[in-house]
Design an enzyme around this catalytic site. Structure first.
Site, mmCIF file in Angstrom:
data_model
loop_
_atom_site.group_PDB
_atom_site.id
_atom_site.type_symbol
_atom_site.label_atom_id
_atom_site.label_comp_id
_atom_site.label_asym_id
_atom_site.label_seq_id
_atom_site.Cartn_x
_atom_site.Cartn_y
_atom_site.Cartn_z
ATOM 1 N N TYR A 184 58.049 -27.429 77.431
ATOM 2 C CA TYR A 184 56.879 -28.142 77.964
ATOM 3 C C TYR A 184 55.610 -27.705 77.229
ATOM 4 O O TYR A 184 54.540 -27.576 77.835
ATOM 5 C CB TYR A 184 56.775 -27.958 79.482
ATOM 6 C CG TYR A 184 58.064 -28.342 80.174
ATOM 7 C CD1 TYR A 184 58.478 -29.671 80.200
ATOM 8 C CD2 TYR A 184 58.901 -27.392 80.754
ATOM 9 C CE1 TYR A 184 59.683 -30.032 80.791
ATOM 10 C CE2 TYR A 184 60.111 -27.745 81.348
ATOM 11 C CZ TYR A 184 60.484 -29.069 81.364
ATOM 12 O OH TYR A 184 61.681 -29.430 81.943
ATOM 13 N N ARG A 233 63.857 -25.510 80.552
ATOM 14 C CA ARG A 233 62.951 -24.373 80.395
ATOM 15 C C ARG A 233 63.681 -23.044 80.178
ATOM 16 O O ARG A 233 63.256 -22.234 79.356
ATOM 17 C CB ARG A 233 62.081 -24.270 81.652
ATOM 18 C CG ARG A 233 61.048 -23.172 81.592
ATOM 19 C CD ARG A 233 60.374 -22.960 82.955
ATOM 20 N NE ARG A 233 60.172 -24.155 83.713
ATOM 21 C CZ ARG A 233 59.010 -24.821 83.816
ATOM 22 N NH1 ARG A 233 57.944 -24.377 83.196
ATOM 23 N NH2 ARG A 233 58.923 -25.905 84.554
ATOM 24 N N GLU A 291 71.704 -29.355 83.700
ATOM 25 C CA GLU A 291 70.648 -29.952 82.859
ATOM 26 C C GLU A 291 69.479 -28.989 82.711
ATOM 27 O O GLU A 291 68.351 -29.311 83.087
ATOM 28 C CB GLU A 291 70.104 -31.223 83.512
ATOM 29 C CG GLU A 291 71.085 -32.324 83.790
ATOM 30 C CD GLU A 291 70.520 -33.347 84.773
ATOM 31 O OE1 GLU A 291 69.368 -33.192 85.238
ATOM 32 O OE2 GLU A 291 71.251 -34.295 85.086
ATOM 33 N N PRO A 292 69.703 -27.800 82.184
ATOM 34 C CA PRO A 292 68.592 -26.857 82.071
ATOM 35 C C PRO A 292 67.718 -27.161 80.858
ATOM 36 O O PRO A 292 68.211 -27.616 79.825
ATOM 37 C CB PRO A 292 69.308 -25.516 81.866
ATOM 38 C CG PRO A 292 70.556 -25.905 81.132
ATOM 39 C CD PRO A 292 70.949 -27.281 81.621
ATOM 40 N N CYS A 320 36.167 -30.321 75.208
ATOM 41 C CA CYS A 320 34.954 -30.402 76.024
ATOM 42 C C CYS A 320 35.254 -30.591 77.505
ATOM 43 O O CYS A 320 34.904 -31.618 78.104
ATOM 44 C CB CYS A 320 34.090 -31.543 75.497
ATOM 45 S SG CYS A 320 33.785 -31.324 73.751
ATOM 46 N N GLY A 364 66.225 -26.584 86.340
ATOM 47 C CA GLY A 364 65.211 -25.992 87.209
ATOM 48 C C GLY A 364 65.130 -24.490 87.233
ATOM 49 O O GLY A 364 64.196 -23.929 87.831
ATOM 50 N N TYR A 389 48.887 -27.017 85.608
ATOM 51 C CA TYR A 389 49.602 -26.375 86.728
ATOM 52 C C TYR A 389 49.047 -24.990 87.062
ATOM 53 O O TYR A 389 49.757 -24.198 87.718
ATOM 54 C CB TYR A 389 51.084 -26.185 86.385
ATOM 55 C CG TYR A 389 51.775 -27.365 85.758
ATOM 56 C CD1 TYR A 389 52.080 -28.498 86.502
ATOM 57 C CD2 TYR A 389 52.153 -27.341 84.416
ATOM 58 C CE1 TYR A 389 52.737 -29.572 85.924
ATOM 59 C CE2 TYR A 389 52.814 -28.415 83.830
ATOM 60 C CZ TYR A 389 53.097 -29.524 84.587
ATOM 61 O OH TYR A 389 53.747 -30.580 84.016
#
Ligand code: LLP
Length: 446
Positions: free
Chosen positions: A398, A301, A298-299, A369, A264, A341
């Site tokens: 991601y 990003r 558990e990284p 489109c 996180g 997001y």
């Protein structure tokens, strides 16, 4: 008196400011934007666009920085890369060589992590809906740990493990009911979220788990959300609750071997004040340190995000009624984060000359489109011409993993840069491949 300069906190960082924080990317008058020692224009020309480009050096540097922060805080810790953020085999290989394990959430990820050379003893399996087949596969592989998210799931694991004559090492994922103050779609540690077991029920479930056949209860886990930039207070609150739980379990004579602190840790996409690994290690130390247990992380990003860019080419610039539109050949099917997001990604021209040309606001859009296929609004960019390349920053996490073939657009290629070398590590999907596996029933005729 002169009016104060109209600088607001909405002013975007300049190209130079963006690159200063990303040392694997540099801008040169002749070579333009360079990753490590490879001009990105060369990759765009040789491989085509859109293309994801990852820096092996940045991946190594970031993995080492995280390891060092944990060690320097006096923690015994293992890092399990959350490969949901980037499951490229070569990226995983780089991280495996740094001693990282994997956090997997599906049989597919488990298989890819093994193919990348990550030992089963370095793999933890998370996720709220593991199927019986996936649990069977994980047990057959004898992975390090399964993070269970409900009592119902633990019963299934117990039944499968018993039938297989195995013992599953299970940690309970606890939902600590804290607000990580991140985007609603990626917050996971509030009681209304689907993840984990309620902290109030976790003790009883742990005790029950200790009586179930085929299960070795080995610890507790949490993960409170992703892209956490609001300081350490949510982490501290969550870990303090875990520490209390460990102490209470010990009082009941229930052994706890390790605590999984989740991932996180946020990164500065724009100019957010992002917490450092040292701050996170300090928060872990302060809350869990006295337990004397090994911790797991558990990284995803933080390690891979800044290490990658998405290169795209300008298809054309068009002047609309209200805006200048820069239409690029990447779209929301490639990098979905802005559409999904409202995420902000830096956009830097690849040409050195363009990067110093006068700027004016532009809407950067893809060809799909939907109006949502917009990467940036009112972004200050130079005038661009057809064929000019631009780099979307912080696309290493991601990014490719969330791509789709929407609008029948083939999945983009992936490239790894390592010093002066680069290689295509995943080929661009072919148009033919879009037809693979499709079958028209005979009754529809030819
Ligand atoms: N552990 C678990 C159990 C997770 O669910 C996640 C991410 C992580 C670790 C890694 O979190 P990280 O260190 O990468 O923040 N697609 C979204 C992010 C979704 C995160 C899902 N879970 C985005 O593009 O922002």
């Amino acid at each position: 008196m002169a009016a104060p300069l109209a600088l607001t906190d909405t002013a975007d960082p300049s190209f130079a400011e963006l690159l200063a924080l990303r040392p694997h990317l540099t801008l040169h008058a002749m070579d333009g934007l360079v990753m490590e020692d490879v001009p990105l224009a060369r990759i765009a020309a040789e491989v085509g666009t859109p293309v994801w480009v990852y820096s092996a050096g940045a991946l190594r540097r970031r993995a080492r920085a995280l390891k060092a922060a944990l060690t320097d805080a006096g923690l015994t810790a293992t890092i399990h890369f959350a490969m949901k953020c980037n499951d490229n085999l070569s990226v995983l290989r780089v991280l495996a060589a740094e001693g990282l394990g994997a956090d997997v959430v599906s049989e597919g990820e488990l298989r890819i992590s093994r193919a990348a050379g990550i030992p089963a003893s370095g793999i933890v399996f998370s996720g709220v809906g593991k199927t019986a087949d996936e649990i069977r596969h994980a047990l057959a592989e004898d992975i390090f740990q399964i993070n269970a998210e409900s009592v119902e799931e633990i019963e299934v694991i117990s039944a499968i493990a018993s039938a297989m004559g195995r013992t599953a090492r299970v940690a309970i994922r606890v939902n600590p009911d804290v607000d990580a103050k991140t985007h609603a779609k990626i917050t996971t540690g509030k009681s209304e979220n689907k993840f984990g077991v309620a902290i109030g029920d976790a003790m009883e479930i742990y005790a029950r788990m200790a009586t179930m056949p085929g299960i070795e209860p080995i610890g507790i886990a949490t993960h409170i959300g992703s892209q956490i930039t609001a300081g350490m207070s949510a982490y501290r609150a969550a870990y303090a609750r875990l520490a209390e739980m460990v102490k209470a379990l010990r009082l009941q004579g229930l052994p706890v071997q390790r605590v999984d602190c989740g991932g996180g840790l946020g990164i500065p996409y724009r100019d957010e004040p992002a917490p450092s690994p040292e701050a996170l290690a300090g928060a872990i130390r302060a809350t869990l340190g006295e337990l004397g247990l090994p911790v797991m992380m558990e990284p995803g990003r933080w390690i891979a995000g800044p290490a990658g860019v998405l290169l795209a080419s300008v298809v054309l610039q068009k002047q609309g009624a209200a805006h200048r539109f820069v239409v690029v050949d990447a779209a929301m099917n490639d990098l979905v984060r802005p559409a999904m997001y409202e995420a902000w990604h830096g956009i830097v021209p690849v040409s050195g000359a363009r990067a110093v040309a006068p700027l004016s606001p532009a809407e950067v859009v893809g060809p799909v489109c939907e109006s949502g296929d917009t990467f940036a609004r009112g972004r200050l960019l130079p005038m661009l011409e057809t064929g000019d390349a631009v780099a979307f920053l912080d696309a290493g996490a991601y990014g490719a993993v969330m791509s789709s073939t929407y609008n029948a657009r083939p999945l983009a290629a992936e490239v790894l840069v390592d010093g002066a070398r680069f290689a295509v590590v995943r080929q661009r999907q072919t148009h033919d491949a879009l037809l693979h596996g499709q079958h028209v029933p005979a009754w529809l005729g030819t």
